[in-house]
Scaffold this motif. Structure first.
Motif, PDB file in Angstrom:
ATOM      1  N   ARG A  64     -54.943 -57.489 -38.889  1.00  0.00           N
ATOM      2  CA  ARG A  64     -55.476 -56.152 -39.154  1.00  0.00           C
ATOM      3  C   ARG A  64     -55.789 -55.338 -37.908  1.00  0.00           C
ATOM      4  NH1 ARG A  64     -58.698 -56.911 -44.754  1.00  0.00           N
ATOM      5  NH2 ARG A  64     -57.496 -58.694 -45.397  1.00  0.00           N
ATOM      6  N   GLU A  65     -55.348 -55.785 -36.760  1.00  0.00           N
ATOM      7  CA  GLU A  65     -55.513 -55.013 -35.534  1.00  0.00           C
ATOM      8  C   GLU A  65     -54.142 -54.611 -35.029  1.00  0.00           C
ATOM      9  OE1 GLU A  65     -57.906 -56.586 -32.423  1.00  0.00           O
ATOM     10  OE2 GLU A  65     -59.395 -57.362 -33.803  1.00  0.00           O
ATOM     11  N   SER A  66     -54.059 -53.398 -34.526  1.00  0.00           N
ATOM     12  CA  SER A  66     -52.803 -52.903 -33.974  1.00  0.00           C
ATOM     13  C   SER A  66     -53.001 -52.552 -32.511  1.00  0.00           C
ATOM     14  CB  SER A  66     -52.340 -51.650 -34.721  1.00  0.00           C
ATOM     15  OG  SER A  66     -52.008 -51.967 -36.040  1.00  0.00           O
ATOM     16  N   LYS A  67     -52.002 -52.886 -31.722  1.00  0.00           N
ATOM     17  CA  LYS A  67     -52.012 -52.511 -30.314  1.00  0.00           C
ATOM     18  C   LYS A  67     -50.692 -51.846 -30.006  1.00  0.00           C
ATOM     19  CE  LYS A  67     -55.202 -55.986 -28.859  1.00  0.00           C
ATOM     20  NZ  LYS A  67     -55.726 -56.804 -27.832  1.00  0.00           N
ATOM     21  N   GLU A  68     -50.733 -50.819 -29.153  1.00  0.00           N
ATOM     22  CA  GLU A  68     -49.526 -50.105 -28.777  1.00  0.00           C
ATOM     23  C   GLU A  68     -49.476 -49.931 -27.267  1.00  0.00           C
ATOM     24  OE1 GLU A  68     -48.822 -47.265 -32.657  1.00  0.00           O
ATOM     25  OE2 GLU A  68     -49.876 -46.418 -30.941  1.00  0.00           O
ATOM     26  N   ALA A  69     -48.263 -49.982 -26.737  1.00  0.00           N
ATOM     27  CA  ALA A  69     -48.021 -49.706 -25.324  1.00  0.00           C
ATOM     28  C   ALA A  69     -46.874 -48.698 -25.268  1.00  0.00           C
ATOM     29  CB  ALA A  69     -47.654 -50.974 -24.571  1.00  0.00           C
ATOM     30  N   TYR A  70     -46.964 -47.766 -24.336  1.00  0.00           N
ATOM     31  CA  TYR A  70     -45.986 -46.693 -24.221  1.00  0.00           C
ATOM     32  C   TYR A  70     -45.288 -46.762 -22.871  1.00  0.00           C
ATOM     33  CZ  TYR A  70     -48.700 -44.745 -28.064  1.00  0.00           C
ATOM     34  OH  TYR A  70     -49.331 -44.557 -29.257  1.00  0.00           O
ATOM     35  N   ARG A  71     -43.978 -46.463 -22.864  1.00  0.00           N
ATOM     36  CA  ARG A  71     -43.255 -46.351 -21.596  1.00  0.00           C
ATOM     37  C   ARG A  71     -42.080 -45.399 -21.782  1.00  0.00           C
ATOM     38  NH1 ARG A  71     -40.937 -51.052 -23.700  1.00  0.00           N
ATOM     39  NH2 ARG A  71     -38.724 -51.290 -23.301  1.00  0.00           N
ATOM     40  N   THR A  72     -41.753 -44.692 -20.719  1.00  0.00           N
ATOM     41  CA  THR A  72     -40.603 -43.794 -20.770  1.00  0.00           C
ATOM     42  C   THR A  72     -39.373 -44.527 -20.264  1.00  0.00           C
ATOM     43  OG1 THR A  72     -41.106 -42.882 -18.581  1.00  0.00           O
ATOM     44  CG2 THR A  72     -41.970 -41.685 -20.497  1.00  0.00           C
ATOM     45  N   LEU A  73     -38.216 -44.063 -20.709  1.00  0.00           N
ATOM     46  CA  LEU A  73     -36.935 -44.641 -20.316  1.00  0.00           C
ATOM     47  C   LEU A  73     -36.015 -43.521 -19.840  1.00  0.00           C
ATOM     48  CD1 LEU A  73     -36.136 -46.896 -23.429  1.00  0.00           C
ATOM     49  CD2 LEU A  73     -37.227 -47.601 -21.312  1.00  0.00           C
ATOM     50  N   SER A  74     -35.152 -43.852 -18.907  1.00  0.00           N
ATOM     51  CA  SER A  74     -34.085 -42.922 -18.544  1.00  0.00           C
ATOM     52  C   SER A  74     -33.067 -42.920 -19.686  1.00  0.00           C
ATOM     53  CB  SER A  74     -33.415 -43.365 -17.243  1.00  0.00           C
ATOM     54  OG  SER A  74     -32.679 -44.566 -17.465  1.00  0.00           O
ATOM     55  N   GLU A  75     -32.123 -41.997 -19.627  1.00  0.00           N
ATOM     56  CA  GLU A  75     -31.094 -41.962 -20.668  1.00  0.00           C
ATOM     57  C   GLU A  75     -30.284 -43.259 -20.677  1.00  0.00           C
ATOM     58  OE1 GLU A  75     -27.241 -39.314 -22.041  1.00  0.00           O
ATOM     59  OE2 GLU A  75     -28.811 -38.362 -20.858  1.00  0.00           O
ATOM     60  N   GLU A  76     -29.956 -43.776 -19.499  1.00  0.00           N
ATOM     61  CA  GLU A  76     -29.204 -45.039 -19.424  1.00  0.00           C
ATOM     62  C   GLU A  76     -30.018 -46.203 -19.985  1.00  0.00           C
ATOM     63  OE1 GLU A  76     -25.978 -45.835 -18.810  1.00  0.00           O
ATOM     64  OE2 GLU A  76     -25.816 -43.657 -18.902  1.00  0.00           O
ATOM     65  N   GLU A  77     -31.315 -46.239 -19.680  1.00  0.00           N
ATOM     66  CA  GLU A  77     -32.170 -47.300 -20.214  1.00  0.00           C
ATOM     67  C   GLU A  77     -32.278 -47.191 -21.730  1.00  0.00           C
ATOM     68  OE1 GLU A  77     -35.271 -48.123 -16.541  1.00  0.00           O
ATOM     69  OE2 GLU A  77     -35.559 -46.329 -17.776  1.00  0.00           O
ATOM     70  N   ALA A  78     -32.324 -45.961 -22.251  1.00  0.00           N
ATOM     71  CA  ALA A  78     -32.372 -45.770 -23.704  1.00  0.00           C
ATOM     72  C   ALA A  78     -31.090 -46.296 -24.350  1.00  0.00           C
ATOM     73  CB  ALA A  78     -32.588 -44.296 -24.041  1.00  0.00           C
ATOM     74  N   LYS A  79     -29.940 -46.023 -23.721  1.00  0.00           N
ATOM     75  CA  LYS A  79     -28.664 -46.534 -24.237  1.00  0.00           C
ATOM     76  C   LYS A  79     -28.641 -48.056 -24.214  1.00  0.00           C
ATOM     77  CE  LYS A  79     -25.849 -42.561 -22.895  1.00  0.00           C
ATOM     78  NZ  LYS A  79     -24.771 -42.086 -22.000  1.00  0.00           N
TER      79      LYS A  79
END
Length: 114
Positions: A64-79
């Protein structure tokens, strides 16, 4: 709204409720006390000047606990992220809705890699 730092050191306001998603891991609505789930969701944030930022929310649900982490990606990393997700789906494959989204934002990406 949430503010995260990009890989190039800039601050970026994101809103997963309104930013278009490209890949989402299914979130189970069933909660059991010992249930453990995790996933990663890929979103796109387009600034008014047309610059695109891709970001991933890595999430974990446990007891019942949620944890989130955020990070940005370059277009190549997203692909690369999407290709790895498609490969890990194996013979079952990705959900058609996710395939449609990937094709919309990265036309031909998965067809080229087969």
């Amino acid at each position: 709204m949430r503010t995260i730092r990009t890989t190039d050191g800039k601050w970026l306001q994101i809103d997963p409720k309104t930013d278009p998603w490209i890949f989402k891991t299914p979130h189970s609505s069933v909660r059991a006390s010992l249930d453990y789930r995790q996933g990663e969701d890929l979103y796109l944030r387009t600034l008014p000047d047309g610059i695109h930022y891709y970001y991933v929310i890595s999430w974990t649900d446990w007891q019942r606990e949620s944890k989130e982490a955020y990070r940005t990606l370059s277009e190549e990393e997203a692909k690369d992220f999407l290709i790895k997700k498609a490969q890990s789906a194996g013979k079952i494959g990705l959900d058609p809705d996710i395939l449609d989204r990937i094709e919309k934002y990265f036309p031909g990406l998965l067809k080229k890699r087969r």
